[in-house]
Design a protein around this motif. Structure first.
Motif, mmCIF file in Angstrom:
data_model
loop_
_atom_site.group_PDB
_atom_site.id
_atom_site.type_symbol
_atom_site.label_atom_id
_atom_site.label_comp_id
_atom_site.label_asym_id
_atom_site.label_seq_id
_atom_site.Cartn_x
_atom_site.Cartn_y
_atom_site.Cartn_z
ATOM 1 N N TYR A 1 -6.955 -7.032 -6.054
ATOM 2 C CA TYR A 1 -6.180 -6.920 -7.291
ATOM 3 C C TYR A 1 -4.684 -7.072 -7.054
ATOM 4 O O TYR A 1 -3.916 -7.247 -8.009
ATOM 5 C CB TYR A 1 -6.484 -5.619 -8.044
ATOM 6 N N ASP A 2 -4.242 -7.070 -5.788
ATOM 7 C CA ASP A 2 -2.824 -7.240 -5.485
ATOM 8 C C ASP A 2 -2.686 -7.550 -4.005
ATOM 9 O O ASP A 2 -3.546 -7.181 -3.201
ATOM 10 C CB ASP A 2 -2.044 -5.967 -5.840
ATOM 11 N N SER A 3 -1.609 -8.227 -3.632
ATOM 12 C CA SER A 3 -1.352 -8.479 -2.215
ATOM 13 C C SER A 3 0.134 -8.658 -1.987
ATOM 14 O O SER A 3 0.865 -9.087 -2.884
ATOM 15 C CB SER A 3 -2.121 -9.713 -1.729
ATOM 16 N N ASP A 4 0.559 -8.290 -0.819
ATOM 17 C CA ASP A 4 1.933 -8.472 -0.360
ATOM 18 C C ASP A 4 1.815 -8.671 1.145
ATOM 19 O O ASP A 4 1.747 -7.701 1.897
ATOM 20 C CB ASP A 4 2.787 -7.255 -0.703
ATOM 21 N N PHE A 5 1.712 -9.937 1.557
ATOM 22 C CA PHE A 5 1.405 -10.268 2.943
ATOM 23 C C PHE A 5 2.125 -9.354 3.916
ATOM 24 O O PHE A 5 3.313 -9.129 3.761
ATOM 25 C CB PHE A 5 1.772 -11.724 3.230
ATOM 26 N N PRO A 6 1.417 -8.770 4.873
ATOM 27 C CA PRO A 6 0.018 -8.986 5.248
ATOM 28 C C PRO A 6 -0.953 -8.002 4.589
ATOM 29 O O PRO A 6 -2.115 -7.945 4.945
ATOM 30 C CB PRO A 6 0.038 -8.768 6.755
ATOM 31 N N TRP A 7 -0.504 -7.237 3.619
ATOM 32 C CA TRP A 7 -1.341 -6.201 3.010
ATOM 33 C C TRP A 7 -2.101 -6.738 1.802
ATOM 34 O O TRP A 7 -1.600 -7.576 1.065
ATOM 35 C CB TRP A 7 -0.488 -4.996 2.591
ATOM 36 N N VAL A 8 -3.286 -6.210 1.616
ATOM 37 C CA VAL A 8 -4.124 -6.577 0.478
ATOM 38 C C VAL A 8 -4.621 -5.290 -0.165
ATOM 39 O O VAL A 8 -5.060 -4.374 0.531
ATOM 40 C CB VAL A 8 -5.330 -7.430 0.930
ATOM 41 N N ASN A 9 -4.536 -5.200 -1.476
ATOM 42 C CA ASN A 9 -5.079 -4.066 -2.214
ATOM 43 C C ASN A 9 -6.341 -4.536 -2.923
ATOM 44 O O ASN A 9 -6.333 -5.569 -3.585
ATOM 45 C CB ASN A 9 -4.076 -3.549 -3.239
ATOM 46 N N ALA A 10 -7.410 -3.753 -2.770
ATOM 47 C CA ALA A 10 -8.687 -4.156 -3.352
ATOM 48 C C ALA A 10 -9.426 -2.950 -3.907
ATOM 49 O O ALA A 10 -9.309 -1.842 -3.395
ATOM 50 C CB ALA A 10 -9.549 -4.840 -2.304
ATOM 51 N N LYS A 11 -10.196 -3.215 -4.946
ATOM 52 C CA LYS A 11 -11.115 -2.223 -5.491
ATOM 53 C C LYS A 11 -12.419 -2.352 -4.710
ATOM 54 O O LYS A 11 -12.920 -3.454 -4.506
ATOM 55 C CB LYS A 11 -11.363 -2.482 -6.970
ATOM 56 N N VAL A 12 -12.963 -1.226 -4.275
ATOM 57 C CA VAL A 12 -14.218 -1.233 -3.524
ATOM 58 C C VAL A 12 -15.376 -1.045 -4.486
ATOM 59 O O VAL A 12 -15.434 -0.061 -5.215
ATOM 60 C CB VAL A 12 -14.238 -0.102 -2.453
ATOM 61 N N GLU A 13 -16.261 -2.033 -4.509
ATOM 62 C CA GLU A 13 -17.486 -1.939 -5.291
ATOM 63 C C GLU A 13 -18.609 -1.739 -4.281
ATOM 64 O O GLU A 13 -19.023 -2.683 -3.600
ATOM 65 C CB GLU A 13 -17.701 -3.209 -6.103
#
Length: 74
Positions: free
Chosen positions: A23-35
């Motif tokens: 749902y968002d990223s700022d290299f090198p980080w990635v934000n994600a929802k875990v399903e």
């Protein structure tokens, strides 16, 4: 990248553990929802420990890196 779905697999047998929806990223980080199906619950203590250490990483870099290795992150 936003909206992409990554899949987390068990290292031993390749079974699917969870989908990670970016749902968002700022290299090198990635934000994600875990399903995650119920099978991920056995790993929750590992992820919780890593996340708790990340909140105070400046005081516990070595411990955080060890926790990441236990989670299987490189």
């Amino acid at each position: 990248m936003k909206g992409d779905k990554w899949t987390l697999h068990r290292k031993t047998d390749g079974s699917r553990l969870a989908d990670l929806v970016i749902y968002d990223s700022d290299f090198p980080w990635v934000n994600a929802k875990v399903e995650a199906p119920e099978g991920l619950d056995e790993f929750r203590p590992l992820f919780d420990a890593e996340l708790a250490l990340l909140e105070h990483i400046e005081d516990a870099v070595d411990e955080w890196e060890a926790a990441r290795r236990r989670c299987g992150w490189r």
